[in-house]
Design a protein around this motif. Structure first.
Motif, mmCIF file in Angstrom:
data_model
loop_
_atom_site.group_PDB
_atom_site.id
_atom_site.type_symbol
_atom_site.label_atom_id
_atom_site.label_comp_id
_atom_site.label_asym_id
_atom_site.label_seq_id
_atom_site.Cartn_x
_atom_site.Cartn_y
_atom_site.Cartn_z
ATOM 1 N N ALA A 97 -7.627 16.932 -3.205
ATOM 2 C CA ALA A 97 -8.337 18.089 -2.659
ATOM 3 C C ALA A 97 -9.678 17.640 -2.103
ATOM 4 C CB ALA A 97 -8.554 19.112 -3.770
ATOM 5 N N GLY A 98 -10.071 18.141 -0.965
ATOM 6 C CA GLY A 98 -11.356 17.791 -0.354
ATOM 7 C C GLY A 98 -12.495 18.410 -1.133
ATOM 8 N N ILE A 99 -13.564 17.636 -1.381
ATOM 9 C CA ILE A 99 -14.684 18.198 -2.158
ATOM 10 C C ILE A 99 -15.999 18.172 -1.380
ATOM 11 C CG2 ILE A 99 -13.706 17.799 -4.452
ATOM 12 C CD1 ILE A 99 -15.380 15.223 -4.597
ATOM 13 N N LYS A 100 -16.173 17.262 -0.430
ATOM 14 C CA LYS A 100 -17.431 17.224 0.318
ATOM 15 C C LYS A 100 -17.243 16.388 1.569
ATOM 16 C CE LYS A 100 -22.393 16.518 -0.288
ATOM 17 N NZ LYS A 100 -23.456 16.047 -1.164
ATOM 18 N N ASN A 101 -17.948 16.738 2.631
ATOM 19 C CA ASN A 101 -17.878 15.930 3.840
ATOM 20 C C ASN A 101 -19.176 15.140 4.009
ATOM 21 O OD1 ASN A 101 -18.136 15.374 6.902
ATOM 22 N ND2 ASN A 101 -15.976 15.891 6.557
ATOM 23 N N LEU A 102 -19.050 13.814 4.210
ATOM 24 C CA LEU A 102 -20.225 12.918 4.315
ATOM 25 C C LEU A 102 -20.353 12.320 5.715
ATOM 26 C CD1 LEU A 102 -19.766 10.975 0.928
ATOM 27 C CD2 LEU A 102 -21.252 12.938 1.356
ATOM 28 N N LYS A 103 -19.774 12.981 6.708
ATOM 29 C CA LYS A 103 -19.721 12.393 8.042
ATOM 30 C C LYS A 103 -21.107 12.172 8.640
ATOM 31 C CE LYS A 103 -17.201 12.618 12.361
ATOM 32 N NZ LYS A 103 -16.238 13.369 13.165
ATOM 33 N N VAL B 217 0.830 -1.196 0.000
ATOM 34 C CA VAL B 217 0.000 0.000 0.000
ATOM 35 C C VAL B 217 0.871 1.256 0.000
ATOM 36 C CG1 VAL B 217 -1.933 -1.104 1.155
ATOM 37 C CG2 VAL B 217 -0.121 -0.029 2.513
ATOM 38 N N ALA B 218 0.289 2.311 -0.585
ATOM 39 C CA ALA B 218 0.885 3.635 -0.469
ATOM 40 C C ALA B 218 0.086 4.385 0.592
ATOM 41 C CB ALA B 218 0.816 4.346 -1.804
ATOM 42 N N ALA B 219 0.568 5.455 1.066
ATOM 43 C CA ALA B 219 -0.152 6.172 2.112
ATOM 44 C C ALA B 219 -0.201 7.657 1.806
ATOM 45 C CB ALA B 219 0.490 5.931 3.466
ATOM 46 N N ILE B 220 -1.366 8.250 2.094
ATOM 47 C CA ILE B 220 -1.483 9.709 2.017
ATOM 48 C C ILE B 220 -2.148 10.185 3.304
ATOM 49 C CG2 ILE B 220 -1.712 9.672 -0.496
ATOM 50 C CD1 ILE B 220 -4.721 10.541 0.121
ATOM 51 N N SER B 221 -2.149 11.477 3.509
ATOM 52 C CA SER B 221 -2.821 12.026 4.682
ATOM 53 C C SER B 221 -4.073 12.756 4.228
ATOM 54 C CB SER B 221 -1.911 13.006 5.407
ATOM 55 O OG SER B 221 -0.791 12.333 5.914
ATOM 56 N N CYS B 222 -5.123 12.635 5.009
ATOM 57 C CA CYS B 222 -6.380 13.334 4.705
ATOM 58 C C CYS B 222 -6.100 14.836 4.779
ATOM 59 C CB CYS B 222 -7.466 12.933 5.702
ATOM 60 S SG CYS B 222 -8.990 13.884 5.518
ATOM 61 N N THR B 223 -6.590 15.556 3.765
ATOM 62 C CA THR B 223 -6.321 16.997 3.717
ATOM 63 C C THR B 223 -7.081 17.745 4.805
ATOM 64 O OG1 THR B 223 -8.115 17.248 2.140
ATOM 65 C CG2 THR B 223 -5.888 16.973 1.236
ATOM 66 N N ARG B 224 -8.060 17.055 5.411
ATOM 67 C CA ARG B 224 -8.856 17.751 6.432
ATOM 68 C C ARG B 224 -8.418 17.401 7.846
ATOM 69 N NH1 ARG B 224 -14.214 17.025 8.877
ATOM 70 N NH2 ARG B 224 -15.183 19.081 9.156
#
Lengths: 436, 61
Positions: free
Chosen positions: A55-61, A15-22
């Motif tokens: 880039a963050g586009i929408k939050n579905l929490k 796996v590769a890893a990224i960090s959540c922009t939020r």
């Protein structure tokens, strides 16, 4: 990593890893550059790859739920090792119905999906041998199976986590589903693509075992769209076996009708003797009847006695005694006729008959002597009667009762199957059944 | 395995029913029986004399 590692060692890509922009939550990517959308399991944010960055586009929490199969789990379905790389909560565009989908990935075989609705699981794989033009048909044939239209609907995404190769928030899809349990054909169309998938029903226990789950899965509600009816005892197989048995029964009945042809043993007319006394109850003398011999391969056979008496608004009865002169066993039975007619309320009517018959079951071989005891009413005008005796008469009552016994199990299965199918189609707008 | 056993039991049931039909047809036995009454020589009928009839109770309009 090599194909050998994948096939023989069941290894999946690193796996590769990224960090959540939020929220800076660490997100692991299995599909690497194929992913265009990512759902963060921590904050519910949806990220999209654009302008060479996430880039963050929408939050579905607000609709966040825990997937029954955690993203990152691995399991083998139909011989293919998959990794769960994404999870989506969908809702139908024009109703409140929600279902859950798990995106499965294998580097050699590509993507597949596990869909769960009301606790019923379907494993979907892409197929490429059906036309992509949107279908308006009510049924279709595929690989020898007839599929019936079950549902058409649009969808919207309420929540997602994991990685996705398509823009989950942009392309509202429309689905057309055809069912032939335990299979389904689903056509998915959106503004920029169309595809067909073939679904196969999976038992919840199979899903749990595949992914090594310890937590409980959603409870099954009702009958699933492609849930098979009683896999252990299918209606089709039971009907087939019952049908074969029915054909054998008919063949046996015809065989015995040919081998055991009815044979007339006695046909004789008698005069009714005058009453013993002029007044009082009618008391008639017994009449010595004819003798006959019964001889069969199995030692027993049936007998049919038929009585004719010219009754007209009266009755006539015969007490018959059969004496087996070989064993001295005696058999008694009654046989009577009655016929009445008249004119009542402007209509003529009649009931009864001048003839009647009785069957004797499994009479042992031997020579029989008959004794006939006539009975009649005080004003009776009957002065003669005729008796006929036949052996090996076909017993149709046996045939119908055995037919019933053969049909019991298929009949019960048919009722269960009918009820099951009716429940299944209750969830469809295209049900062939009517519901009260 | 379970499927196989269920079908075997069903096939066994069908074979049993068909075998019963063969027995019935070969021996002239009627499943529903009949209305005859059997008397053994010197049997339980005791005082009954052969050839007699015990009385009519049958046809009365």
């Amino acid at each position: 990593m090599s194909g050998f590692d994948l096939v023989e060692k069941e290894k999946l890509p690193a796996v590769a890893a990224i960090s959540c922009t939020r929220c800076n939550h660490n997100i692991q990517l299995t599909t690497h550059a194929q992913a265009v959308n990512i759902g963060c399991s921590n904050c519910g944010h949806v990220l999209q790859w654009q302008n060479n960055q996430w880039a963050g586009i929408k939050n579905l929490k607000q609709h966040k739920i825990l997937p029954a199969i955690p993203v990152g789990s691995s399991g083998r379905i139909k011989g293919i090792v998959y990794k769960v790389v994404g999870f989506v909560l969908y809702q139908e565009a024009r109703s409140q119905h929600r279902w859950r989908e798990y995106v499965l990935f294998n580097p050699l075989h590509g993507y597949a999906f596990l869909s769960e609705y009301d606790g019923h699981w379907t494993y979907f794989t892409f197929i490429t041998d059906l036309p992509l033009k949107p279908t308006r048909d009510r049924s279709m044939h595929y690989q020898g199976e007839k599929y019936k239209l079950f549902h058409r609907y649009g969808s919207k995404v309420l929540y997602a986590e994991g990685e996705f190769t398509w823009k989950i928030l942009e392309n509202a899809s429309h689905y057309t589903e055809f069912v032939a349990p335990p299979y389904m054909l689903a056509q998915e169309t959106s503004s920029d693509e169309a595809c067909w998938m073939k679904g196969t029903y999976m038992e919840p226990g199979e899903v749990r075992e595949t992914f090594g789950l310890t937590s409980s899965l959603p409870e099954r509600i009702g009958v699933g769209a492609i849930e098979p009816f009683d896999k252990a005892f299918s209606f089709g197989k039971v009907s087939q076996l019952g049908g074969i048995a029915l054909v054998m029964l008919v063949v046996l009945q015809v065989f015995f009708m040919i081998v055991n042809r009815p044979q007339q043993l006695v046909e004789q007319s008698f005069d009714v003797p005058p009453p013993k006394e002029e007044y009082g109850p009618v008391n008639l003398s017994a009449i010595p009847g004819p003798s006959f011999t019964l001889n069969s391969m199995t030692g027993t056979s049936n007998l049919e006695f038929e009585l004719y008496a010219p009754v007209d608004n009266e009755w006539f009865a015969l007490g018959i005694t059969l004496i087996n002169t070989t064993t001295n066993e005696a058999y008694d039975f009654e046989l009577g006729t009655e016929y009445y007619s008249g004119y009542t309320g402007g209509e003529s009517w009649s009931e009864g008959s001048t003839t009647n018959d009785v069957d004797l079951s499994a009479m042992p071989d031997g020579t029989y002597r008959m004794i006939l005891q006539p009975y009649k009413g005080i004003l009776s005008k009957v002065n003669s009667f005729r008796i006929q005796v036949r052996k090996d008469v076909p017993l149709w009552s046996n045939f119908w009762i055995v037919l019933l016994l053969l049909a019991v199990v298929p009949g019960v299965q048919w009722i269960r199957h009918h009820s099951f199918e009716k429940s299944r189609w209750m969830n469809s707008d295209y049900s062939p059944y009517t519901y009260e | 395995m379970k499927n196989s056993l269920t079908y075997k039991l069903f096939i066994g049931y069908l074979v049993l029913v068909l075998s019963y039909f063969v027995y019935l047809s070969a021996t002239g036995t009627r499943i529903l029986g009949d209305d005859k009454e059997k008397f053994e020589p010197n049997g339980s009928s005791g005082s009954r004399s052969s050839g007699g009839y015990r009385g009519s109770s049958y046809y009365h309009k």
